[in-house]
Design a protein around this motif. Structure first.
Motif, PDB file in Angstrom:
ATOM      1  N   GLY A 169       1.287  -1.816   0.184  1.00 59.39           N
ATOM      2  CA  GLY A 169       0.552   0.026   0.080  1.00 59.39           C
ATOM      3  C   GLY A 169       0.814   1.307  -0.570  1.00 59.39           C
ATOM      4  O   GLY A 169       2.345   0.859   0.367  1.00 59.39           O
ATOM      5  N   ASP A 170       0.712   2.280   0.189  1.00 54.70           N
ATOM      6  CA  ASP A 170       0.926   3.839  -0.241  1.00 54.70           C
ATOM      7  C   ASP A 170       1.899   3.692   1.352  1.00 54.70           C
ATOM      8  O   ASP A 170       1.359   3.488   2.379  1.00 54.70           O
ATOM      9  CB  ASP A 170      -0.071   4.860   0.218  1.00 54.70           C
ATOM     10  N   ASP A 171       3.154   4.289   1.181  1.00 53.93           N
ATOM     11  CA  ASP A 171       3.627   4.156   1.754  1.00 53.93           C
ATOM     12  C   ASP A 171       3.434   5.954   2.327  1.00 53.93           C
ATOM     13  O   ASP A 171       3.419   6.115   3.921  1.00 53.93           O
ATOM     14  CB  ASP A 171       4.983   4.702   1.436  1.00 53.93           C
ATOM     15  N   TYR A 172       3.351   6.898   1.342  1.00 54.57           N
ATOM     16  CA  TYR A 172       2.480   8.151   2.305  1.00 54.57           C
ATOM     17  C   TYR A 172       1.792   8.959   1.437  1.00 54.57           C
ATOM     18  O   TYR A 172       1.868   8.121   0.451  1.00 54.57           O
ATOM     19  CB  TYR A 172       4.307   9.353   2.707  1.00 54.57           C
ATOM     20  N   PHE A 173       1.109  10.110   1.555  1.00 51.84           N
ATOM     21  CA  PHE A 173       0.698  10.879   0.444  1.00 51.84           C
ATOM     22  C   PHE A 173       0.481  12.307   1.380  1.00 51.84           C
ATOM     23  O   PHE A 173      -0.178  11.897   2.833  1.00 51.84           O
ATOM     24  CB  PHE A 173      -1.166   9.754   0.751  1.00 51.84           C
ATOM     25  N   ALA A 174      -0.046  12.616   1.104  1.00 56.36           N
ATOM     26  CA  ALA A 174      -0.337  14.569   0.603  1.00 56.36           C
ATOM     27  C   ALA A 174      -1.888  15.195   0.277  1.00 56.36           C
ATOM     28  O   ALA A 174      -1.597  14.354  -0.806  1.00 56.36           O
ATOM     29  CB  ALA A 174       1.197  14.862   1.555  1.00 56.36           C
ATOM     30  N   GLY A 175      -2.111  15.686   0.622  1.00 54.05           N
ATOM     31  CA  GLY A 175      -3.121  16.633  -0.392  1.00 54.05           C
ATOM     32  C   GLY A 175      -4.071  17.647   0.497  1.00 54.05           C
ATOM     33  O   GLY A 175      -3.798  18.870   1.857  1.00 54.05           O
ATOM     34  N   SER A 176      -4.488  18.074  -0.210  1.00 59.92           N
ATOM     35  CA  SER A 176      -5.199  19.810   0.181  1.00 59.92           C
ATOM     36  C   SER A 176      -6.695  20.179  -0.198  1.00 59.92           C
ATOM     37  O   SER A 176      -7.059  19.018  -1.013  1.00 59.92           O
ATOM     38  CB  SER A 176      -4.580  21.692  -0.026  1.00 59.92           C
ATOM     39  N   GLY A 177      -7.501  20.438   0.478  1.00 66.34           N
ATOM     40  CA  GLY A 177      -8.625  20.996  -0.151  1.00 66.34           C
ATOM     41  C   GLY A 177      -9.613  21.884   0.646  1.00 66.34           C
ATOM     42  O   GLY A 177      -9.187  22.393   0.146  1.00 66.34           O
ATOM     43  N   LEU A 178     -11.162  21.861  -0.296  1.00 72.68           N
ATOM     44  CA  LEU A 178     -11.913  22.951  -0.263  1.00 72.68           C
ATOM     45  C   LEU A 178     -13.369  22.228   0.016  1.00 72.68           C
ATOM     46  O   LEU A 178     -13.493  21.966  -0.560  1.00 72.68           O
ATOM     47  CB  LEU A 178     -11.677  24.349  -0.405  1.00 72.68           C
ATOM     48  N   VAL A 179     -14.230  23.511   0.831  1.00 74.80           N
ATOM     49  CA  VAL A 179     -15.623  23.472   0.503  1.00 74.80           C
ATOM     50  C   VAL A 179     -15.893  24.908   0.333  1.00 74.80           C
ATOM     51  O   VAL A 179     -16.013  25.034   0.907  1.00 74.80           O
ATOM     52  CB  VAL A 179     -15.977  22.464   1.794  1.00 74.80           C
ATOM     53  N   PHE A 180     -17.375  24.688  -0.405  1.00 71.65           N
ATOM     54  CA  PHE A 180     -17.988  25.479  -0.775  1.00 71.65           C
ATOM     55  C   PHE A 180     -19.153  25.021   0.106  1.00 71.65           C
ATOM     56  O   PHE A 180     -19.959  24.259  -0.325  1.00 71.65           O
ATOM     57  CB  PHE A 180     -17.892  25.824  -2.542  1.00 71.65           C
ATOM     58  N   ARG A 181     -19.586  25.759   0.810  1.00 70.96           N
ATOM     59  CA  ARG A 181     -21.457  25.631   1.445  1.00 70.96           C
ATOM     60  C   ARG A 181     -22.071  26.869   0.266  1.00 70.96           C
ATOM     61  O   ARG A 181     -21.901  27.975   0.440  1.00 70.96           O
ATOM     62  CB  ARG A 181     -20.961  25.779   2.313  1.00 70.96           C
ATOM     63  N   TYR A 182     -23.316  26.262   0.096  1.00 70.89           N
ATOM     64  CA  TYR A 182     -24.321  27.481  -0.384  1.00 70.89           C
ATOM     65  C   TYR A 182     -25.427  27.226   0.232  1.00 70.89           C
ATOM     66  O   TYR A 182     -25.707  26.135   1.092  1.00 70.89           O
ATOM     67  CB  TYR A 182     -24.693  26.658  -2.075  1.00 70.89           C
TER      68      TYR A 182
END
Length: 219
Positions: free
Chosen positions: A206-219
């Motif tokens: 499986g994955d040794d490491y992972f990284a990420g980012s995100g955003l959330v819009f609320r309407y």
């Protein structure tokens, strides 16, 4: 609510390396009909490249299958009784070539959470989904479990730490996988939130490491 994200992951089993990218990890959540009913539609694009030591390189890219689900609120928190919801869901085979399962993969997700105080929270989810073995393509039941703890650091900044696992029941080759990850959220305003996360695989495969980012819009 519209959620978007990007994840980079890396794995190395000693004979080959795999680098992959996942985006836009879109999930549209819309309350409909009643305050206990939510429609969920998700779509993602994936790409990656694998390289064997002393060998060549293979790459892939394309659309993944479409995610459809509905979230049904069950109970609010009442003392030690958590806030709970049930999410019947399925993957619909509309993805690209080798990234599509070629058939619907239904499942169900049970979520639960507790507000421990004004700052601390505890949450988890238990899922059972139909899946296909990555080598033999034979179906099996994929059980997954997660547990996380969250902290409101300020009115706008939050943090969390999570453990989760995926346990195949009846798979020919696919192994059990364990992961840990943590991250932070920043509430820009009442309608926009940003997040960042990093994680590490605890299993030999499986994955040794992972990284990420995100955003959330609320309407």
């Amino acid at each position: 609510q519209w959620e978007l994200g990007y994840t980079y992951s890396f794995s190395n089993d000693g004979t080959s390396q795999l680098r992959s990218h996942s985006y836009p990890e879109s999930l549209l959540r819309a309350g409909m009909l009643a305050d206990w009913f939510e429609l969920r539609v998700g779509w993602n694009y994936a790409s990656g490249a694998s390289k064997t030591l002393g060998g060549g390189q293979e790459s892939y890219h394309g659309s993944e299958d479409l995610y459809l689900g509905v979230k049904l609120a069950l109970t609010p928190q009442d003392g030690i009784l958590p806030a709970m919801a049930l999410i019947p869901q399925t993957m619909v085979p509309v993805g690209s070539g080798g990234l599509s399962a070629g058939e619907c993969l239904p499942g169900v997700n049970w979520t639960y959470s507790w507000d421990l105080s004004d700052r601390w929270s505890l949450a988890g989810q238990t899922q059972i989904n139909r899946a296909l073995d990555t080598v033999t393509n034979r179906p099996f039941l994929d059980f997954s479990q997660s547990a996380s703890i969250g902290l409101s650091i300020t009115e706008r900044i939050g943090g969390y730490f999570e453990w989760y696992c995926m346990v195949p029941d009846g798979a020919d080759v696919d192994p059990t996988l364990h992961f840990i990850n943590g991250g932070m959220t920043y509430l820009v305003n009442d309608y926009l939130q940003l997040d960042w996360r990093v994680g590490h695989g605890l299993s030999a495969v499986g994955d040794d490491y992972f990284a990420g980012s995100g955003l959330v819009f609320r309407y």
